[in-house]
Scaffold this motif. Structure first.
Motif, PDB file in Angstrom:
ATOM      1  N   THR A  47      86.016 -33.446  49.338  1.00  0.00           N
ATOM      2  CA  THR A  47      86.966 -32.820  48.423  1.00  0.00           C
ATOM      3  C   THR A  47      87.315 -31.416  48.918  1.00  0.00           C
ATOM      4  O   THR A  47      86.611 -30.818  49.732  1.00  0.00           O
ATOM      5  CB  THR A  47      86.395 -32.712  47.007  1.00  0.00           C
ATOM      6  N   TYR A  48      88.406 -30.892  48.390  1.00  0.00           N
ATOM      7  CA  TYR A  48      88.823 -29.533  48.720  1.00  0.00           C
ATOM      8  C   TYR A  48      87.747 -28.533  48.322  1.00  0.00           C
ATOM      9  O   TYR A  48      87.447 -27.592  49.065  1.00  0.00           O
ATOM     10  CB  TYR A  48      90.134 -29.221  48.009  1.00  0.00           C
ATOM     11  N   GLN A  49      87.154 -28.749  47.148  1.00  0.00           N
ATOM     12  CA  GLN A  49      86.131 -27.827  46.663  1.00  0.00           C
ATOM     13  C   GLN A  49      84.920 -27.800  47.595  1.00  0.00           C
ATOM     14  O   GLN A  49      84.347 -26.735  47.848  1.00  0.00           O
ATOM     15  CB  GLN A  49      85.721 -28.208  45.239  1.00  0.00           C
ATOM     16  N   VAL A 105      86.029 -25.849  51.032  1.00  0.00           N
ATOM     17  CA  VAL A 105      86.118 -24.384  50.966  1.00  0.00           C
ATOM     18  C   VAL A 105      84.818 -23.754  50.482  1.00  0.00           C
ATOM     19  O   VAL A 105      84.620 -22.553  50.633  1.00  0.00           O
ATOM     20  CB  VAL A 105      87.294 -23.933  50.058  1.00  0.00           C
ATOM     21  N   GLY A 106      83.908 -24.581  49.935  1.00  0.00           N
ATOM     22  CA  GLY A 106      82.709 -24.040  49.312  1.00  0.00           C
ATOM     23  C   GLY A 106      81.631 -23.598  50.264  1.00  0.00           C
ATOM     24  O   GLY A 106      80.794 -22.755  49.908  1.00  0.00           O
ATOM     25  N   SER A 107      81.587 -24.149  51.486  1.00  0.00           N
ATOM     26  CA  SER A 107      80.511 -23.765  52.391  1.00  0.00           C
ATOM     27  C   SER A 107      80.882 -24.032  53.838  1.00  0.00           C
ATOM     28  O   SER A 107      81.649 -24.955  54.151  1.00  0.00           O
ATOM     29  CB  SER A 107      79.223 -24.529  52.069  1.00  0.00           C
ATOM     30  N   ALA A 108      80.310 -23.216  54.722  1.00  0.00           N
ATOM     31  CA  ALA A 108      80.518 -23.394  56.158  1.00  0.00           C
ATOM     32  C   ALA A 108      79.914 -24.719  56.623  1.00  0.00           C
ATOM     33  O   ALA A 108      80.436 -25.366  57.541  1.00  0.00           O
ATOM     34  CB  ALA A 108      79.911 -22.230  56.924  1.00  0.00           C
ATOM     35  N   ARG A 158      81.600 -27.628  58.766  1.00  0.00           N
ATOM     36  CA  ARG A 158      81.005 -28.145  60.003  1.00  0.00           C
ATOM     37  C   ARG A 158      80.943 -29.676  59.954  1.00  0.00           C
ATOM     38  O   ARG A 158      81.247 -30.361  60.935  1.00  0.00           O
ATOM     39  CB  ARG A 158      79.601 -27.570  60.194  1.00  0.00           C
ATOM     40  N   ARG A 159      80.533 -30.219  58.803  1.00  0.00           N
ATOM     41  CA  ARG A 159      80.445 -31.666  58.657  1.00  0.00           C
ATOM     42  C   ARG A 159      81.818 -32.319  58.836  1.00  0.00           C
ATOM     43  O   ARG A 159      81.968 -33.318  59.531  1.00  0.00           O
ATOM     44  CB  ARG A 159      79.863 -32.025  57.291  1.00  0.00           C
ATOM     45  N   GLU A 208      86.316 -18.699  60.814  1.00  0.00           N
ATOM     46  CA  GLU A 208      86.008 -20.112  61.075  1.00  0.00           C
ATOM     47  C   GLU A 208      86.484 -21.018  59.941  1.00  0.00           C
ATOM     48  O   GLU A 208      86.120 -22.187  59.882  1.00  0.00           O
ATOM     49  CB  GLU A 208      84.505 -20.292  61.295  1.00  0.00           C
ATOM     50  N   ALA A 209      87.300 -20.469  59.037  1.00  0.00           N
ATOM     51  CA  ALA A 209      87.813 -21.252  57.908  1.00  0.00           C
ATOM     52  C   ALA A 209      89.098 -21.964  58.305  1.00  0.00           C
ATOM     53  O   ALA A 209      90.183 -21.727  57.749  1.00  0.00           O
ATOM     54  CB  ALA A 209      88.047 -20.352  56.697  1.00  0.00           C
ATOM     55  N   LEU A 210      89.001 -22.844  59.298  1.00  0.00           N
ATOM     56  CA  LEU A 210      90.142 -23.646  59.726  1.00  0.00           C
ATOM     57  C   LEU A 210      90.144 -24.969  58.970  1.00  0.00           C
ATOM     58  O   LEU A 210      89.101 -25.584  58.776  1.00  0.00           O
ATOM     59  CB  LEU A 210      90.070 -23.899  61.232  1.00  0.00           C
ATOM     60  N   LYS A 211      91.319 -25.415  58.573  1.00  0.00           N
ATOM     61  CA  LYS A 211      91.450 -26.627  57.756  1.00  0.00           C
ATOM     62  C   LYS A 211      92.603 -27.463  58.284  1.00  0.00           C
ATOM     63  O   LYS A 211      93.649 -26.912  58.641  1.00  0.00           O
ATOM     64  CB  LYS A 211      91.718 -26.239  56.297  1.00  0.00           C
ATOM     65  N   PRO A 212      92.436 -28.781  58.345  1.00  0.00           N
ATOM     66  CA  PRO A 212      93.596 -29.603  58.683  1.00  0.00           C
ATOM     67  C   PRO A 212      94.676 -29.388  57.622  1.00  0.00           C
ATOM     68  O   PRO A 212      94.358 -29.221  56.445  1.00  0.00           O
ATOM     69  CB  PRO A 212      93.045 -31.031  58.657  1.00  0.00           C
TER      70      PRO A 212
END
Length: 304
Positions: free
Chosen positions: A65-67, A70-73, A77-78, A200-204
């Motif tokens: 999920t989005y939450q 954005v909730g954890s590094a 990573r996963r 490092e907060a990259l998102k598709p």
């Protein structure tokens, strides 16, 4: 000058009988100006699975999920460890006859635009141009901190360089573009940072479960439906409001809703016609009956 009256239709709330015949779809498309709403069922013949079809992966796989993202590094990573391997499968996927048929219908003027819930870019790869990606695209990456957009291919090269020994069998792809991996492999995976800001907060650039489609994009799709003469749903169960709202919009305005899908959909009570057939076969027949032709290099699946 006499003008031809606009044909409208009022849904009864009772689903139209399911059929394998395309006669009503051919008739409505013959009036031109039809908007296509496509879902994951259109891409399954290209090797990309869906969530809710007969082989849908929601039965075995819970998407991030989005939450969570954005909730954890560690969640990021996963996702990127699994998505890095899954991207190789997505990048190899090629448009099937259904995608090519939609492009041919657009080129011939029968389809005025495509609203797709898919994130694989296969409509555009098939030659369609008037495509609105409701849920974004796996082919782009956004930095959540600075907003910089970049190509997925560029990120893939950087991730391969940072993880030269990271390999696994990625034959089973999930619809959100990742694969299942053991936690041991996830822990070993190295993230890379945004080249602009170092985050490092990259998102598709896709809409995750639990995330909202941008309002401006929803309004754009509403305008497409408002300007269309009918809506043709291809390969979507319409299980979530993200796509169903456009079907409801068309039906409320008295515009025909046509559904070609394997299995029932949430929009069935609003449909004038429900065709239950594999998309490749059905759309190949449809373009032939309307006098279009599939682009060269795409085999007729009915002949195989």
């Amino acid at each position: 000058m006499r003008t031809r009256p606009t044909l409208t239709w009022t849904p009864t709330g009772v689903p139209a009988p399911r059929t394998t015949e395309l006669d009503e779809v051919v008739r409505v498309l013959g009036r031109r100006g039809v908007v296509v709403l496509s879902g994951a069922g259109l891409s399954t013949e290209s090797g990309i699975p869906d969530y809710r079809g007969t082989g849908g992966t929601l039965r075995q796989h819970s998407p991030m999920t989005y939450q969570e993202f954005v909730g954890s590094a560690e969640s990021r990573r996963r996702y990127w460890a699994r998505g890095h391997l899954g991207w190789a499968v997505v990048a190899r996927a090629r448009p099937n006859a259904g995608h090519r048929a939609v492009a041919a219908l657009e080129a011939a003027g029968y389809v005025s635009g495509v609203i797709t819930q898919n994130v694989d870019g296969l409509h555009q790869a098939a030659g369609a141009t008037a495509v609105t990606e409701l849920h974004g695209s796996l082919r782009r990456v956004v930095c959540l901190d600075c907003g910089r957009m970049s190509a997925r291919e560029a990120l893939d090269r950087r991730l391969r360089a940072a993880n030269p020994h990271f390999h696994a069998d990625a034959t089973r792809l999930n619809p959100d573009g990742d694969v299942d991996l053991p936690e041991r492999m996830v822990r070993e995976f190295r993230l890379v940072a945004c080249v602009a800001c170092g985050s490092e907060a990259l998102k598709p650039h896709v809409v995750f479960f639990g995330e909202n489609v941008p309002r401006a994009l929803v309004d754009q799709c509403y305008r497409m439906v408002d300007e269309a003469k009918a809506v043709l749903v291809l390969g979507s169960s319409l299980a979530v409001m993200s796509g169903l709202r456009f079907v409801r919009r068309a039906a409320t305005a008295g515009k025909p809703v046509l559904i070609v899908n394997q299995g029932e959909t949430r929009g069935d009570p609003l449909a004038r016609a429900r065709v239950d057939r594999p998309l490749g076969h059905a759309l190949t027949e449809l373009v032939a009956r309307l006098g279009c032709a599939l682009p060269e290099g795409v085999a007729d699946p009915a002949a195989s």
